[in-house]
Design a protein around this motif. Structure first.
Motif, short mmCIF file in Angstrom:
data_model
loop_
_atom_site.label_atom_id
_atom_site.label_comp_id
_atom_site.label_asym_id
_atom_site.label_seq_id
_atom_site.Cartn_x
_atom_site.Cartn_y
_atom_site.Cartn_z
N ILE A 100 0.66 -1.17 -0.01
CA ILE A 100 0.09 -0.05 -0.09
C ILE A 100 0.88 1.06 -0.01
CG2 ILE A 100 -1.62 1.31 1.28
CD1 ILE A 100 -2.88 -1.38 2.28
N LYS A 101 1.81 1.25 0.76
CA LYS A 101 2.89 2.41 0.79
C LYS A 101 3.41 2.63 -0.40
CE LYS A 101 5.33 3.23 4.59
NZ LYS A 101 5.99 3.06 5.85
N ASN A 102 3.84 1.72 -1.06
CA ASN A 102 4.51 1.58 -2.55
C ASN A 102 3.70 2.49 -3.47
OD1 ASN A 102 7.07 0.99 -1.49
ND2 ASN A 102 6.89 -1.30 -2.10
N ILE A 103 2.61 1.88 -3.61
CA ILE A 103 1.54 2.25 -4.51
C ILE A 103 1.34 3.81 -4.27
CG2 ILE A 103 -0.70 1.55 -3.74
CD1 ILE A 103 -1.18 0.61 -6.49
N LEU A 104 1.13 4.10 -3.12
CA LEU A 104 0.77 5.49 -2.52
C LEU A 104 1.82 6.45 -2.88
CD1 LEU A 104 -0.89 5.03 0.93
CD2 LEU A 104 -1.87 6.08 -0.94
N LYS A 105 3.26 5.98 -2.69
CA LYS A 105 4.46 6.96 -3.20
C LYS A 105 4.41 6.79 -4.59
CE LYS A 105 7.38 4.57 -0.63
NZ LYS A 105 8.81 4.26 0.18
N SER B 108 -6.71 12.56 7.68
CA SER B 108 -7.60 12.81 8.78
C SER B 108 -7.25 12.11 10.08
CB SER B 108 -8.92 12.44 8.55
OG SER B 108 -9.57 12.84 7.52
N GLY B 109 -6.01 11.27 10.20
CA GLY B 109 -5.48 10.55 10.98
C GLY B 109 -6.20 9.10 11.34
N ASN B 110 -7.03 8.76 10.41
CA ASN B 110 -7.43 7.33 10.64
C ASN B 110 -6.47 6.34 10.67
OD1 ASN B 110 -10.53 8.00 11.01
ND2 ASN B 110 -10.20 8.60 8.71
N LEU B 111 -6.73 5.32 11.50
CA LEU B 111 -5.91 4.02 11.35
C LEU B 111 -5.84 3.48 9.86
CD1 LEU B 111 -6.73 2.57 14.64
CD2 LEU B 111 -4.54 3.92 14.23
N GLY B 112 -4.58 3.13 9.40
CA GLY B 112 -4.75 2.26 8.02
C GLY B 112 -4.36 3.11 6.93
N THR B 113 -5.06 3.14 6.06
CA THR B 113 -4.32 4.02 4.80
C THR B 113 -4.13 5.26 4.97
OG1 THR B 113 -6.21 2.87 3.35
CG2 THR B 113 -5.09 4.70 2.68
N GLU B 114 -4.71 5.98 5.85
CA GLU B 114 -4.17 7.51 6.05
C GLU B 114 -2.99 7.61 7.03
OE1 GLU B 114 -7.15 10.23 7.52
OE2 GLU B 114 -8.70 9.35 5.96
N LEU B 115 -2.74 6.63 7.93
CA LEU B 115 -1.39 6.83 8.79
C LEU B 115 -0.12 6.24 7.77
CD1 LEU B 115 -2.26 5.27 12.21
CD2 LEU B 115 -2.45 7.53 11.43
N TRP B 116 -0.45 5.27 6.94
CA TRP B 116 0.57 4.78 5.95
C TRP B 116 0.88 5.76 4.70
CZ3 TRP B 116 -3.15 -0.01 5.63
CH2 TRP B 116 -3.22 -0.75 6.66
N ALA B 117 -0.22 6.65 4.56
CA ALA B 117 0.01 7.63 3.49
C ALA B 117 0.91 8.73 4.25
CB ALA B 117 -1.35 8.17 3.24
N ALA B 118 0.63 9.09 5.52
CA ALA B 118 1.68 9.98 6.16
C ALA B 118 2.91 9.56 6.36
CB ALA B 118 1.11 10.14 7.62
N ALA C 217 4.41 7.40 4.05
CA ALA C 217 4.81 7.65 2.79
C ALA C 217 5.35 9.00 2.16
CB ALA C 217 3.63 7.14 1.70
N VAL C 218 4.40 9.96 2.61
CA VAL C 218 4.70 11.33 2.42
C VAL C 218 6.09 11.67 3.22
CG1 VAL C 218 3.92 13.81 2.85
CG2 VAL C 218 2.50 12.10 1.96
N ALA C 219 6.27 11.10 4.29
CA ALA C 219 7.56 11.37 5.18
C ALA C 219 8.69 10.88 4.45
CB ALA C 219 7.29 10.88 6.69
N GLU C 220 8.77 9.79 3.67
CA GLU C 220 9.74 8.94 2.93
C GLU C 220 9.91 9.85 1.51
OE1 GLU C 220 8.64 4.82 2.47
OE2 GLU C 220 8.48 4.59 4.69
N LEU C 221 8.93 10.42 1.01
CA LEU C 221 8.96 11.11 -0.19
C LEU C 221 9.49 12.40 -0.06
CD1 LEU C 221 5.21 10.49 -1.90
CD2 LEU C 221 7.82 9.92 -2.79
N LYS C 222 9.49 13.11 1.28
CA LYS C 222 10.22 14.38 1.38
C LYS C 222 11.54 14.20 1.38
CE LYS C 222 6.96 16.56 4.77
NZ LYS C 222 6.88 17.43 5.77
N ASN C 223 12.17 13.08 1.35
CA ASN C 223 13.86 13.05 1.21
C ASN C 223 14.07 13.22 -0.25
OD1 ASN C 223 14.24 12.04 3.69
ND2 ASN C 223 13.65 9.52 2.92
#
Length: 180
Positions: free
Chosen positions: A30-35, A52-62, A64-70
């Motif tokens: 999921i994180k790879n496809i989101l990235k 919005s902070g929901n458990l699951g996709t939204e936390l993994w998206a956050a 993924a974004v942190a990783e993309l910031k590199n």
């Protein structure tokens, strides 16, 4: 459609897709496809990702974004809760996950500054997200209903009146990304 500057990312909650451990292999898929999808938006001018902070996709998206910031240090992450004290009744492990996302975020706020009182707060939250983003990226498949269906219905209605991009990542997309 004009380029999306702010993207809301959401989708299935962890329990809706049977993820109960932090080391579940589904999370990295999921994180790879989101990235990959967020990178496409970045190349078209994306500046902010909202969750919005929901458990699951939204936390993994956050995450993924942190990783993309590199590679995209200009990318910003916003956490917009529906109401004050969101997640305060969660267990310790889930609250720790939420605290981690807040540390990763560039901006944290809630639409309602009151604790949960009524479903009206959730409706206001949805409206806020639609009016403050140019599109959404949802891990959601209409064949496998989940809570995201409510946001998707509102987004589809909204997109009939305003330019709003809706991009879905379906179960087939997830399966195909595993097979690649």
């Amino acid at each position: 459609m004009e380029n999306v500057k702010t993207l809301y990312v959401s989708g299935y909650k962890s329990f809706e897709i049977g993820v109960f451990q932090d080391n579940d292999p589904k999370i990295s898929v999921i994180k790879n496809i989101l990235k990959r999808e967020i990178t496409t938006f970045l190349e078209e001018g994306l500046e902010w990702v909202l969750v919005s902070g929901n458990l699951g996709t939204e936390l993994w998206a956050a995450e993924a974004v942190a990783e993309l910031k590199n590679d995209y240090p200009e990318l910003q992450l916003g956490v917009i809760y529906p109401f004050k004290d969101f997640g305060s009744n969660w267990n310790e492990k889930n609250q720790a996950s939420l605290a981690k996302v807040e540390r990763l975020a560039d901006y944290v706020n809630s639409v309602s500054h009151q604790p949960y009182q009524s479903p009206a707060q959730l409706k206001l939250h949805t409206r806020f997200l639609l009016e403050h983003s140019g599109g959404c990226l949802l891990i959601y498949d209409k064949e496998y209903p989940g809570k995201t269906q409510y946001f998707l219905k509102d987004a589809e209605k909204f997109s009939e009146r305003f330019p709003y991009e809706i991009r879905l990542i379906t179960m087939d997309d997830l399966q195909n990304s595993v097979d690649e």
